[in-house]
Design an enzyme around this catalytic site. Structure first.
Site, PDB file in Angstrom:
ATOM      1  N   GLY A  62      -3.797   0.790 -11.874  1.00  0.00           N
ATOM      2  CA  GLY A  62      -4.063  -0.648 -11.871  1.00  0.00           C
ATOM      3  C   GLY A  62      -5.281  -0.936 -11.014  1.00  0.00           C
ATOM      4  O   GLY A  62      -5.939  -0.019 -10.498  1.00  0.00           O
ATOM      5  N   SER A  63      -5.587  -2.215 -10.854  1.00  0.00           N
ATOM      6  CA  SER A  63      -6.760  -2.621 -10.065  1.00  0.00           C
ATOM      7  C   SER A  63      -6.478  -2.446  -8.575  1.00  0.00           C
ATOM      8  O   SER A  63      -5.336  -2.163  -8.186  1.00  0.00           O
ATOM      9  CB  SER A  63      -7.060  -4.097 -10.340  1.00  0.00           C
ATOM     10  OG  SER A  63      -6.019  -4.874  -9.762  1.00  0.00           O
ATOM     11  N   MET A  64      -7.510  -2.686  -7.764  1.00  0.00           N
ATOM     12  CA  MET A  64      -7.271  -2.728  -6.313  1.00  0.00           C
ATOM     13  C   MET A  64      -6.343  -3.905  -6.010  1.00  0.00           C
ATOM     14  O   MET A  64      -6.352  -4.915  -6.720  1.00  0.00           O
ATOM     15  CB  MET A  64      -8.587  -2.880  -5.554  1.00  0.00           C
ATOM     16  CG  MET A  64      -9.391  -1.590  -5.474  1.00  0.00           C
ATOM     17  SD  MET A  64     -10.916  -1.762  -4.522  1.00  0.00           S
ATOM     18  CE  MET A  64     -10.289  -1.868  -2.835  1.00  0.00           C
ATOM     19  N   ASP A 135      -2.207   9.970  -3.417  1.00  0.00           N
ATOM     20  CA  ASP A 135      -2.771   8.618  -3.523  1.00  0.00           C
ATOM     21  C   ASP A 135      -4.276   8.715  -3.737  1.00  0.00           C
ATOM     22  O   ASP A 135      -4.892   9.740  -3.446  1.00  0.00           O
ATOM     23  CB  ASP A 135      -2.446   7.802  -2.253  1.00  0.00           C
ATOM     24  CG  ASP A 135      -2.606   6.300  -2.488  1.00  0.00           C
ATOM     25  OD1 ASP A 135      -2.511   5.855  -3.652  1.00  0.00           O
ATOM     26  OD2 ASP A 135      -2.832   5.557  -1.514  1.00  0.00           O
ATOM     27  N   GLU A 136      -4.868   7.641  -4.241  1.00  0.00           N
ATOM     28  CA  GLU A 136      -6.322   7.563  -4.498  1.00  0.00           C
ATOM     29  C   GLU A 136      -6.787   8.750  -5.337  1.00  0.00           C
ATOM     30  O   GLU A 136      -7.819   9.371  -5.062  1.00  0.00           O
ATOM     31  CB  GLU A 136      -7.103   7.532  -3.169  1.00  0.00           C
ATOM     32  CG  GLU A 136      -6.690   6.449  -2.194  1.00  0.00           C
ATOM     33  CD  GLU A 136      -7.061   5.029  -2.627  1.00  0.00           C
ATOM     34  OE1 GLU A 136      -7.711   4.882  -3.678  1.00  0.00           O
ATOM     35  OE2 GLU A 136      -6.648   4.093  -1.931  1.00  0.00           O
ATOM     36  N   VAL A 137      -6.016   9.047  -6.368  1.00  0.00           N
ATOM     37  CA  VAL A 137      -6.280  10.257  -7.158  1.00  0.00           C
ATOM     38  C   VAL A 137      -7.644  10.196  -7.862  1.00  0.00           C
ATOM     39  O   VAL A 137      -8.226  11.236  -8.191  1.00  0.00           O
ATOM     40  CB  VAL A 137      -5.105  10.510  -8.135  1.00  0.00           C
ATOM     41  CG1 VAL A 137      -5.095   9.525  -9.284  1.00  0.00           C
ATOM     42  CG2 VAL A 137      -5.099  11.941  -8.643  1.00  0.00           C
ATOM     43  N   GLN A 138      -8.166   8.972  -8.052  1.00  0.00           N
ATOM     44  CA  GLN A 138      -9.479   8.846  -8.738  1.00  0.00           C
ATOM     45  C   GLN A 138     -10.610   9.514  -7.963  1.00  0.00           C
ATOM     46  O   GLN A 138     -11.653   9.812  -8.529  1.00  0.00           O
ATOM     47  CB  GLN A 138      -9.821   7.357  -8.982  1.00  0.00           C
ATOM     48  CG  GLN A 138     -10.307   6.571  -7.764  1.00  0.00           C
ATOM     49  CD  GLN A 138      -9.175   6.034  -6.908  1.00  0.00           C
ATOM     50  OE1 GLN A 138      -8.017   6.204  -7.258  1.00  0.00           O
ATOM     51  NE2 GLN A 138      -9.490   5.394  -5.787  1.00  0.00           N
ATOM     52  N   CYS A 195      -9.161 -17.125 -10.668  1.00  0.00           N
ATOM     53  CA  CYS A 195      -8.408 -18.106 -11.468  1.00  0.00           C
ATOM     54  C   CYS A 195      -6.893 -18.036 -11.305  1.00  0.00           C
ATOM     55  O   CYS A 195      -6.182 -18.880 -11.843  1.00  0.00           O
ATOM     56  CB  CYS A 195      -8.774 -17.961 -12.945  1.00  0.00           C
ATOM     57  SG  CYS A 195      -8.018 -16.527 -13.736  1.00  0.00           S
TER      58      CYS A 195
HETATM   59  N1  LIG Z   1      -5.130 -10.889  -4.939  1.00  0.00           N
HETATM   60  C1  LIG Z   1      -4.056 -10.180  -4.611  1.00  0.00           C
HETATM   61  N2  LIG Z   1      -3.097  -9.937  -5.531  1.00  0.00           N
HETATM   62  C2  LIG Z   1      -2.001  -9.249  -5.214  1.00  0.00           C
HETATM   63  N3  LIG Z   1      -1.776  -8.701  -3.990  1.00  0.00           N
HETATM   64  C3  LIG Z   1      -2.713  -8.881  -3.027  1.00  0.00           C
HETATM   65  C4  LIG Z   1      -3.882  -9.627  -3.302  1.00  0.00           C
HETATM   66  N4  LIG Z   1      -4.627  -9.633  -2.168  1.00  0.00           N
HETATM   67  C5  LIG Z   1      -3.949  -8.928  -1.244  1.00  0.00           C
HETATM   68  N5  LIG Z   1      -2.806  -8.470  -1.753  1.00  0.00           N
HETATM   69  C6  LIG Z   1      -1.844  -7.628  -1.012  1.00  0.00           C
HETATM   70  O1  LIG Z   1      -2.011  -6.300  -1.415  1.00  0.00           O
HETATM   71  C7  LIG Z   1      -0.734  -5.674  -1.485  1.00  0.00           C
HETATM   72  C8  LIG Z   1      -0.807  -4.447  -2.352  1.00  0.00           C
HETATM   73  O2  LIG Z   1      -1.490  -3.459  -1.621  1.00  0.00           O
HETATM   74  P1  LIG Z   1      -1.592  -1.969  -2.094  1.00  0.00           P
HETATM   75  O3  LIG Z   1      -0.254  -1.415  -2.426  1.00  0.00           O
HETATM   76  O4  LIG Z   1      -2.370  -1.241  -1.020  1.00  0.00           O
HETATM   77  O5  LIG Z   1      -2.454  -2.113  -3.428  1.00  0.00           O
HETATM   78  P2  LIG Z   1      -3.394  -1.038  -4.144  1.00  0.00           P
HETATM   79  O6  LIG Z   1      -3.010   0.324  -3.667  1.00  0.00           O
HETATM   80  O7  LIG Z   1      -3.130  -1.235  -5.604  1.00  0.00           O
HETATM   81  O8  LIG Z   1      -4.787  -1.413  -3.784  1.00  0.00           O
HETATM   82  C9  LIG Z   1       0.158  -6.787  -1.988  1.00  0.00           C
HETATM   83  O9  LIG Z   1       1.524  -6.589  -1.701  1.00  0.00           O
HETATM   84  C10 LIG Z   1      -0.377  -7.993  -1.235  1.00  0.00           C
HETATM   85  O10 LIG Z   1       0.227  -8.074   0.047  1.00  0.00           O
HETATM   86  C1  LIG Z   2     -13.230  -0.303  -7.920  1.00  0.00           C
HETATM   87  C2  LIG Z   2     -13.741   0.789  -7.043  1.00  0.00           C
HETATM   88  C3  LIG Z   2     -13.101   1.104  -5.868  1.00  0.00           C
HETATM   89  N1  LIG Z   2     -13.571   2.096  -5.079  1.00  0.00           N
HETATM   90  C4  LIG Z   2     -12.861   2.448  -3.844  1.00  0.00           C
HETATM   91  C5  LIG Z   2     -12.550   1.309  -2.926  1.00  0.00           C
HETATM   92  C6  LIG Z   2     -11.314   1.770  -2.199  1.00  0.00           C
HETATM   93  O1  LIG Z   2     -11.730   2.602  -1.120  1.00  0.00           O
HETATM   94  C7  LIG Z   2     -10.594   2.621  -3.244  1.00  0.00           C
HETATM   95  C8  LIG Z   2      -9.470   1.906  -3.951  1.00  0.00           C
HETATM   96  O2  LIG Z   2      -8.443   1.599  -3.059  1.00  0.00           O
HETATM   97  P1  LIG Z   2      -7.079   0.856  -3.481  1.00  0.00           P
HETATM   98  O3  LIG Z   2      -6.008   1.682  -2.820  1.00  0.00           O
HETATM   99  O4  LIG Z   2      -6.959   0.863  -4.971  1.00  0.00           O
HETATM  100  O5  LIG Z   2      -7.148  -0.513  -2.917  1.00  0.00           O
HETATM  101  O6  LIG Z   2     -11.586   2.963  -4.202  1.00  0.00           O
HETATM  102  C9  LIG Z   2     -14.687   2.813  -5.456  1.00  0.00           C
HETATM  103  O7  LIG Z   2     -15.119   3.751  -4.752  1.00  0.00           O
HETATM  104  N2  LIG Z   2     -15.329   2.492  -6.597  1.00  0.00           N
HETATM  105  C10 LIG Z   2     -14.899   1.509  -7.421  1.00  0.00           C
HETATM  106  O8  LIG Z   2     -15.524   1.286  -8.490  1.00  0.00           O
HETATM  107 ZN   LIG Z   3      -9.464 -14.791 -13.558  1.00  0.00          ZN
END
Ligand SMILES: Nc1ncnc2c1ncn2[C@@H]1O[C@H](COP(=O)(O)OP(=O)(O)O)[C@@H](O)[C@H]1O
Ligand SMILES: Cc1cn([C@H]2C[C@H](O)[C@@H](COP(=O)(O)O)O2)c(=O)[nH]c1=O
Ligand SMILES: [Zn+2]
Length: 251
Positions: A62-64, A135-138, A195
């Site tokens: 999924g997205s960040m 984690d961060e497998v990409q 949005c």
């Molecule tokens: N725009 C957003 N949408 C959803 N969650 C968000 C947003 N901004 C911050 N968060 C926080 O990010 C948490 C998820 O973090 P994390 O598990 O580290 O996500 P990921 O690993 O996908 O980047 C959510 O539980 C919430 O507290």
């Molecule tokens: C979109 C995108 C992200 N990254 C980097 C930024 C963060 O360090 C990680 C993603 O962390 P998260 O656990 O999913 O929040 O990836 C990047 O290097 N390039 C990109 O295009």
């Molecule tokens: Zn939007």
């Protein structure tokens, strides 16, 4: 004796016998009939959904900010509750919140071994490990695909979490390949910061402006450089537009 109702009591699949109870209301008696059942047949019919052989791949993408790390941490914690031997890995490059932990954006964390390249995981796996989480497998090199296949084939439950798309909205590294070979794929969404819709993409912002298509793909960061967005609010200046070719059909 008038049999008006036949009641089949619940039974466990490991039981070799089950009882059929015949209720005779007139004499207020319950007659028990012992019936031997075929263990194998029973187990198959009632537990087809259970996995008999260990070892598979679960992808969380999924997205960040969509909750990938939270979900990975949740699965790891449940495995610990189940007294399973777990090893967690993360790429060395991801040192945003901690060197030796997977940390989610809202602060949940779990110990992780930081590693430089995927093949090292195979050297670090301990004899009795049952669950491997990455984690961060990409961020890992191509070898991560073979590493996770090897671990799953060996009977290990492998959980990987990572971005399916880069900031340009294009497939990120090996994640699409891992999704294809996984037994389960969980695709999460964040909330679009523009949005409020569910967000499937990650917007990179440089000085508050959308980063352009030609910018480098790797840039470690968090909310200072990125925000989740839906497909309609996601902006990538310079992204080549897709030309849909008109297909002429001749009969
Ligand atoms: N725009 C957003 N949408 C959803 N969650 C968000 C947003 N901004 C911050 N968060 C926080 O990010 C948490 C998820 O973090 P994390 O598990 O580290 O996500 P990921 O690993 O996908 O980047 C959510 O539980 C919430 O507290
Ligand atoms: C979109 C995108 C992200 N990254 C980097 C930024 C963060 O360090 C990680 C993603 O962390 P998260 O656990 O999913 O929040 O990836 C990047 O290097 N390039 C990109 O295009
Ligand atoms: Zn939007």
């Amino acid at each position: 004796m008038t049999i008006i109702r036949r009641v089949q009591l619940p039974f466990e699949p490991h039981q070799a016998e089950r009882f059929l109870y015949f209720i005779d209301p007139k004499h207020r008696r319950v007659h028990k009939l012992l019936k031997t059942i075929d263990r194998t047949k029973n187990r198959e019919s009632r537990h087809m959904h259970l996995t008999r052989r260990e070892g598979w791949l679960e992808v969380v993408c999924g997205s960040m900010f969509s909750g990938k790390s939270e979900e990975l941490i949740r699965r790891v914690r449940r495995a610990y509750y189940g007294r399973q031997k777990v090893q967690v890995f993360k790429p060395e490059i991801d040192n945003r919140y901690s060197e030796k932990e997977v940390v989610s954006h809202n602060g949940t964390k779990v110990y992780a071994q930081p590693i430089r390249e995927a093949a090292i995981i195979l050297d670090l796996i301990e004899k009795d490990t049952q669950v491997v989480a990455i984690d961060e497998v990409q961020f890992f090199d191509q070898a991560v695909v073979e590493v996770v296949q090897e671990l799953a084939d060996q009977g290990i439950r492998v959980i990987v979490a990572g971005l399916d798309q880069d900031f340009r909205g294009e497939p990120f590294g090996t994640v699409p390949a891992l999704m294809a070979m996984a037994e389960t794929v969980t695709k999460l969404q964040a909330i679009c910061m523009s949005c409020g819709s569910p967000a499937s993409r990650t917007q990179r912002l440089i000085n508050g402006k959308p980063a352009s298509y030609d910018d480098p793909i790797i840039l470690v960061g968090a909310s200072e450089s990125y925000e989740p967005r839906c497909r309609h609010c996601h902006e990538v200046p310079g992204k080549p537009s897709m030309h849909v070719k008109q297909i002429q059909t001749t009969y």
